[in-house]
Write a protein that holds these residues in place. Structure first.
Motif, PDB file in Angstrom:
ATOM      1  N   PHE A 386      47.770  41.709  25.388  1.00  0.00           N
ATOM      2  CA  PHE A 386      46.218  41.730  25.437  1.00  0.00           C
ATOM      3  C   PHE A 386      45.772  40.341  26.384  1.00  0.00           C
ATOM      4  O   PHE A 386      45.130  40.303  27.042  1.00  0.00           O
ATOM      5  CB  PHE A 386      45.521  41.818  24.152  1.00  0.00           C
ATOM      6  CG  PHE A 386      44.102  41.279  24.293  1.00  0.00           C
ATOM      7  CD1 PHE A 386      43.265  42.094  24.589  1.00  0.00           C
ATOM      8  CD2 PHE A 386      43.743  40.102  23.888  1.00  0.00           C
ATOM      9  CE1 PHE A 386      41.686  41.874  24.689  1.00  0.00           C
ATOM     10  CE2 PHE A 386      42.393  39.688  23.809  1.00  0.00           C
ATOM     11  CZ  PHE A 386      41.354  40.690  24.485  1.00  0.00           C
ATOM     12  N   LEU A 387      46.659  39.356  25.922  1.00  0.00           N
ATOM     13  CA  LEU A 387      46.235  38.007  26.645  1.00  0.00           C
ATOM     14  C   LEU A 387      46.635  37.994  27.890  1.00  0.00           C
ATOM     15  O   LEU A 387      45.918  37.704  28.894  1.00  0.00           O
ATOM     16  CB  LEU A 387      46.951  36.863  25.892  1.00  0.00           C
ATOM     17  CG  LEU A 387      46.520  36.229  24.487  1.00  0.00           C
ATOM     18  CD1 LEU A 387      47.578  35.533  24.046  1.00  0.00           C
ATOM     19  CD2 LEU A 387      45.250  35.972  24.550  1.00  0.00           C
ATOM     20  N   CYS A 388      47.908  38.891  28.332  1.00  0.00           N
ATOM     21  CA  CYS A 388      48.052  38.860  29.527  1.00  0.00           C
ATOM     22  C   CYS A 388      46.927  39.796  30.323  1.00  0.00           C
ATOM     23  O   CYS A 388      46.753  39.518  31.745  1.00  0.00           O
ATOM     24  CB  CYS A 388      49.382  39.704  29.863  1.00  0.00           C
ATOM     25  SG  CYS A 388      50.826  38.608  29.516  1.00  0.00           S
ATOM     26  N   PHE A 389      46.537  40.668  29.809  1.00  0.00           N
ATOM     27  CA  PHE A 389      45.487  41.586  30.490  1.00  0.00           C
ATOM     28  C   PHE A 389      44.168  40.768  30.502  1.00  0.00           C
ATOM     29  O   PHE A 389      43.403  41.015  31.704  1.00  0.00           O
ATOM     30  CB  PHE A 389      45.257  42.888  29.470  1.00  0.00           C
ATOM     31  CG  PHE A 389      43.910  43.725  29.960  1.00  0.00           C
ATOM     32  CD1 PHE A 389      44.073  44.386  31.217  1.00  0.00           C
ATOM     33  CD2 PHE A 389      42.675  43.558  29.245  1.00  0.00           C
ATOM     34  CE1 PHE A 389      42.837  45.356  31.188  1.00  0.00           C
ATOM     35  CE2 PHE A 389      41.549  44.115  29.495  1.00  0.00           C
ATOM     36  CZ  PHE A 389      41.604  45.111  30.647  1.00  0.00           C
ATOM     37  N   ALA A 390      43.795  39.908  29.498  1.00  0.00           N
ATOM     38  CA  ALA A 390      42.647  39.252  29.721  1.00  0.00           C
ATOM     39  C   ALA A 390      42.815  38.058  30.741  1.00  0.00           C
ATOM     40  O   ALA A 390      41.671  37.794  31.560  1.00  0.00           O
ATOM     41  CB  ALA A 390      42.533  38.445  28.324  1.00  0.00           C
ATOM     42  N   ALA A 391      43.998  37.506  31.079  1.00  0.00           N
ATOM     43  CA  ALA A 391      44.326  36.741  32.152  1.00  0.00           C
ATOM     44  C   ALA A 391      43.882  37.204  33.354  1.00  0.00           C
ATOM     45  O   ALA A 391      43.267  36.550  34.131  1.00  0.00           O
ATOM     46  CB  ALA A 391      45.593  35.935  31.883  1.00  0.00           C
ATOM     47  N   LEU A 392      44.577  38.580  33.507  1.00  0.00           N
ATOM     48  CA  LEU A 392      43.951  39.336  34.828  1.00  0.00           C
ATOM     49  C   LEU A 392      42.847  39.371  35.012  1.00  0.00           C
ATOM     50  O   LEU A 392      42.104  38.999  36.211  1.00  0.00           O
ATOM     51  CB  LEU A 392      45.048  40.441  34.858  1.00  0.00           C
ATOM     52  CG  LEU A 392      44.916  41.319  35.765  1.00  0.00           C
ATOM     53  CD1 LEU A 392      45.234  40.715  37.189  1.00  0.00           C
ATOM     54  CD2 LEU A 392      45.621  42.759  35.703  1.00  0.00           C
ATOM     55  N   ASN A 393      42.197  39.679  34.020  1.00  0.00           N
ATOM     56  CA  ASN A 393      40.583  40.178  33.940  1.00  0.00           C
ATOM     57  C   ASN A 393      39.767  38.768  34.599  1.00  0.00           C
ATOM     58  O   ASN A 393      38.918  38.709  35.140  1.00  0.00           O
ATOM     59  CB  ASN A 393      40.035  40.567  32.581  1.00  0.00           C
ATOM     60  CG  ASN A 393      39.033  41.545  32.589  1.00  0.00           C
ATOM     61  OD1 ASN A 393      38.072  41.438  33.629  1.00  0.00           O
ATOM     62  ND2 ASN A 393      38.791  42.358  31.730  1.00  0.00           N
ATOM     63  N   ILE A 394      40.296  37.845  33.850  1.00  0.00           N
ATOM     64  CA  ILE A 394      39.278  36.318  33.928  1.00  0.00           C
ATOM     65  C   ILE A 394      39.834  35.885  35.634  1.00  0.00           C
ATOM     66  O   ILE A 394      38.610  35.460  35.905  1.00  0.00           O
ATOM     67  CB  ILE A 394      39.992  35.453  33.069  1.00  0.00           C
ATOM     68  CG1 ILE A 394      39.424  35.864  31.573  1.00  0.00           C
ATOM     69  CG2 ILE A 394      39.555  33.973  33.200  1.00  0.00           C
ATOM     70  CD1 ILE A 394      40.227  35.053  30.289  1.00  0.00           C
ATOM     71  N   SER A 395      40.965  36.075  35.815  1.00  0.00           N
ATOM     72  CA  SER A 395      41.361  35.587  37.220  1.00  0.00           C
ATOM     73  C   SER A 395      40.494  36.485  38.193  1.00  0.00           C
ATOM     74  O   SER A 395      40.021  35.920  39.171  1.00  0.00           O
ATOM     75  CB  SER A 395      42.646  35.808  37.480  1.00  0.00           C
ATOM     76  OG  SER A 395      43.109  37.291  37.617  1.00  0.00           O
ATOM     77  N   ILE A 396      40.356  37.706  38.023  1.00  0.00           N
ATOM     78  CA  ILE A 396      39.220  38.695  39.011  1.00  0.00           C
ATOM     79  C   ILE A 396      37.909  38.025  38.832  1.00  0.00           C
ATOM     80  O   ILE A 396      37.410  37.965  39.936  1.00  0.00           O
ATOM     81  CB  ILE A 396      39.582  40.192  38.502  1.00  0.00           C
ATOM     82  CG1 ILE A 396      41.159  40.543  38.736  1.00  0.00           C
ATOM     83  CG2 ILE A 396      38.455  40.947  39.442  1.00  0.00           C
ATOM     84  CD1 ILE A 396      41.377  41.912  38.351  1.00  0.00           C
ATOM     85  N   ASN A 397      37.546  37.958  37.592  1.00  0.00           N
ATOM     86  CA  ASN A 397      36.118  37.370  37.560  1.00  0.00           C
ATOM     87  C   ASN A 397      35.817  36.076  38.222  1.00  0.00           C
ATOM     88  O   ASN A 397      34.905  35.731  38.941  1.00  0.00           O
ATOM     89  CB  ASN A 397      35.600  37.333  36.059  1.00  0.00           C
ATOM     90  CG  ASN A 397      35.584  38.715  35.335  1.00  0.00           C
ATOM     91  OD1 ASN A 397      35.637  39.940  36.101  1.00  0.00           O
ATOM     92  ND2 ASN A 397      35.520  38.676  34.013  1.00  0.00           N
ATOM     93  N   SER A 398      36.968  35.162  38.106  1.00  0.00           N
ATOM     94  CA  SER A 398      36.704  33.680  38.714  1.00  0.00           C
ATOM     95  C   SER A 398      36.622  33.812  40.278  1.00  0.00           C
ATOM     96  O   SER A 398      36.003  32.877  40.722  1.00  0.00           O
ATOM     97  CB  SER A 398      38.053  32.851  38.370  1.00  0.00           C
ATOM     98  OG  SER A 398      39.099  33.342  38.847  1.00  0.00           O
ATOM     99  N   ALA A 399      37.253  34.956  40.801  1.00  0.00           N
ATOM    100  CA  ALA A 399      37.185  35.193  42.273  1.00  0.00           C
ATOM    101  C   ALA A 399      35.846  35.346  42.494  1.00  0.00           C
ATOM    102  O   ALA A 399      35.388  35.165  43.659  1.00  0.00           O
ATOM    103  CB  ALA A 399      38.423  36.275  42.786  1.00  0.00           C
ATOM    104  N   ALA A 400      34.951  36.161  41.825  1.00  0.00           N
ATOM    105  CA  ALA A 400      33.737  36.483  42.160  1.00  0.00           C
ATOM    106  C   ALA A 400      32.575  35.000  41.764  1.00  0.00           C
ATOM    107  O   ALA A 400      31.493  34.673  42.462  1.00  0.00           O
ATOM    108  CB  ALA A 400      33.099  37.653  41.462  1.00  0.00           C
TER     109      ALA A 400
END
Length: 531
Positions: A386-400
């Motif tokens: 879950f933490l890996c999935f969350a980290a990927l999600n947060i990195s995508i959001n940070s790009a926006a």
């Protein structure tokens, strides 16, 4: 044997001391992250807090409060808006000895940092003091376009979110260690949330249900606690509504008519939810697929915890209380919006500003649920995945989020932005005769910058119901006649495109009834040429 027992006692004390030290360190770390959040918002608000049409009403009400005029906004008794945010603005202005607009920026800075902390600390509590969960929550909050956008504005959503999470945390503490003082404090916080945003009434059902059905206290005490909480929390709103009825002959200037919610609202809700959790430009079927998969996984996790009897074992003990109240709030909030759109305000947009409190509660519940599943199966791998999935999600959001934040710092946003402060059209309006009647698609921006009272261009629709306005043709003809006779001018701002219920510039020019006086870089002035 005595020596052995003393050794065990000493060891337990050492463990307790170590645990307390760990909690304090985690608390300090989350607080420091909140402080960094405040510094971040201070940098973002270089041009000041975002000001929109509702902000103008709040700011003017706060100024009138400071001048001793009571709750008055733009010359009218304030009943449409609740009083919480103007009170906060006035108090901040008094304490900081600054103008109200500056105090709005101070509140943006403070509330963003506080909410970063509260969201991270709530995640920490939801997961039995898991620091990784707190950091995950903080990162999700900070790198969200929605949270930055809402906290950047001089609006009531940010203080409402503060009061919402503070109330939840206080109730959570009361459920674990019953204390009437904590209950009263939680009810006071919730009460102020109710007069900060009317949608705050959605905080009551989850809290009441929790106090009655989750608490392990005797049923009589549970009912007393629920009654005390409800009574104290409702007092400020009851006083405000009584005042409105006595002075304004209306509870909240919101007539009740039936205009059912439709598929358009459902589609907007899905897109807003998708954008909040994953800020990818790819939408359509991918967005539906993403939300569908996440929803299915979420429901499977709930069913799994139920079958494992994990929910029953941990709900009463208070371990799952904060998670449960967040989920209940999300459901009640959604039901309230359906009711509001169908019976009160058809124009309510299901955008990130409106949905943010509920989506933050849902995000917190998702983080907590993932951690509890890992505990139920006794496998750290679930939590790590879950933490890996969350980290990927947060990195995508940070790009926006990062480019968006950069644009806020560079240009500002809303009526307080660089573009409005350098507006050619506003400069032109400043030089119009003082006794001239002015129609505009932006009367609020003219009032905000020039303190000139203007009239809204006749609306094609009735805003509350979204039905056609039968008086539009008559009102429009009257406006055209006044402009031809030189008694009035129409100021049309080209950038103000969100008021779809008003005629467009093309419609104003269509039949030639409105003579064009000037075409400017950001607007058009309609008026007969002075002789």
């Amino acid at each position: 044997m005595l020596f052995f027992r003393k050794g065990i006692v000493q060891e337990n004390r050492n463990v307790a001391v170590g645990r307390d030290a760990g909690i304090k360190n985690s608390f300090v770390l989350i607080a420091l992250l909140g402080l960094c959040g405040s510094m971040y918002m201070l940098w973002l608000t270089k041009w000041g807090a975002e000001v929109c049409c509702d902000s103008v009403a709040y700011l003017d009400a706060a100024r009138n409060l400071l001048e001793g005029n009571g709750f008055v906004s733009q010359g009218k008794l304030m009943t449409h808006y609740p009083p919480g945010y103007p009170i906060l603005l006035a108090i901040t202005s008094l304490v900081s000895q600054t103008e109200v607009l500056v105090s709005a920026r101070i509140l943006c800075v403070l509330l963003y940092g506080v909410n970063v902390f509260l969201f991270g600390f709530a995640a920490y509590l939801c997961t039995k003091r898991n620091l990784a969960a707190a950091i995950c929550a903080v990162c999700f909050f900070v790198f969200s376009v929605a949270t930055v956008s809402v906290h950047f504005a001089a609006m009531s959503e940010a203080p409402f979110i503060t009061l919402m999470f503070l109330g939840f945390i206080l109730l959570n503490r009361h459920m674990q260690k019953p204390d009437m003082r904590l209950l009263l404090l939680a009810s006071l916080v919730t009460g102020f949330a109710l007069v900060t945003r009317y949608v705050g009434v959605t905080l009551l059902p989850p809290a009441i249900l929790a106090l009655v059905f989750i608490s392990e206290r005797p049923i009589r005490q549970r009912l007393i606690n629920a009654a005390v909480f409800t009574g104290v929390a409702c007092l400020p709103l009851a006083a405000w509504i009584t005042r409105n009825l006595m002075l304004g002959k209306t509870a909240a200037s919101r007539p009740i008519t039936f205009h059912p919610i439709g598929l358009r609202h459902a589609r907007t809700f899905i897109l807003t939810t998708y954008d909040f959790f994953l800020s990818l430009t790819v939408r359509g079927r991918f967005g539906l697929l993403y939300l569908g998969v996440v929803t299915v996984v979420f429901l499977i996790a709930l069913v799994f915890l139920h079958k494992k009897k994990y929910l029953a074992a941990n709900l009463k003990s208070g371990v799952l209380f904060l998670t449960a109240i967040c989920l209940a709030f999300f459901v009640v909030y959604g039901c309230f919006l359906v009711f509001s759109i169908s019976f009160i305000h058809a124009h309510t947009p299901l955008d990130q500003r409106i949905l943010l409190p509920a989506l933050l509660a849902l995000a917190l519940a998702c983080i907590a649920l993932a951690w509890h599943v890992s505990q139920a199966v006794d496998k750290k791998l679930v939590w790590q995945v879950f933490l890996c999935f969350a980290a990927l999600n947060i990195s995508i959001n940070s790009a926006a989020c990062l480019p968006f934040a950069s644009s806020l710092h560079r240009d500002g946003r809303g009526y307080n932005s660089r573009a409005w402060q350098q507006s050619e059209t506003l400069a032109f309006v400043r030089n119009l005769p003082g006794d001239m009647k002015i129609y505009s698609n932006g009367p609020d921006v003219i009032y905000f910058h020039l303190k000139m009272k203007t009239t809204l261009i006749p609306s094609k629709l009735i805003l509350m119901t979204q039905g056609d306005d039968p008086q539009f043709a008559e009102n429009f003809s009257l406006m055209c006649e006044e402009c031809k006779n030189g008694k009035a001018a129409v100021v049309y701002f080209g950038e103000m495109t969100w008021r779809h219920y008003l005629p467009s510039k093309e419609e104003l020019e269509a039949d030639g009834r409105l003579p064009v006086l000037a075409r400017l870089g950001d607007g058009t002035i309609f008026r007969a040429v002075p002789r």
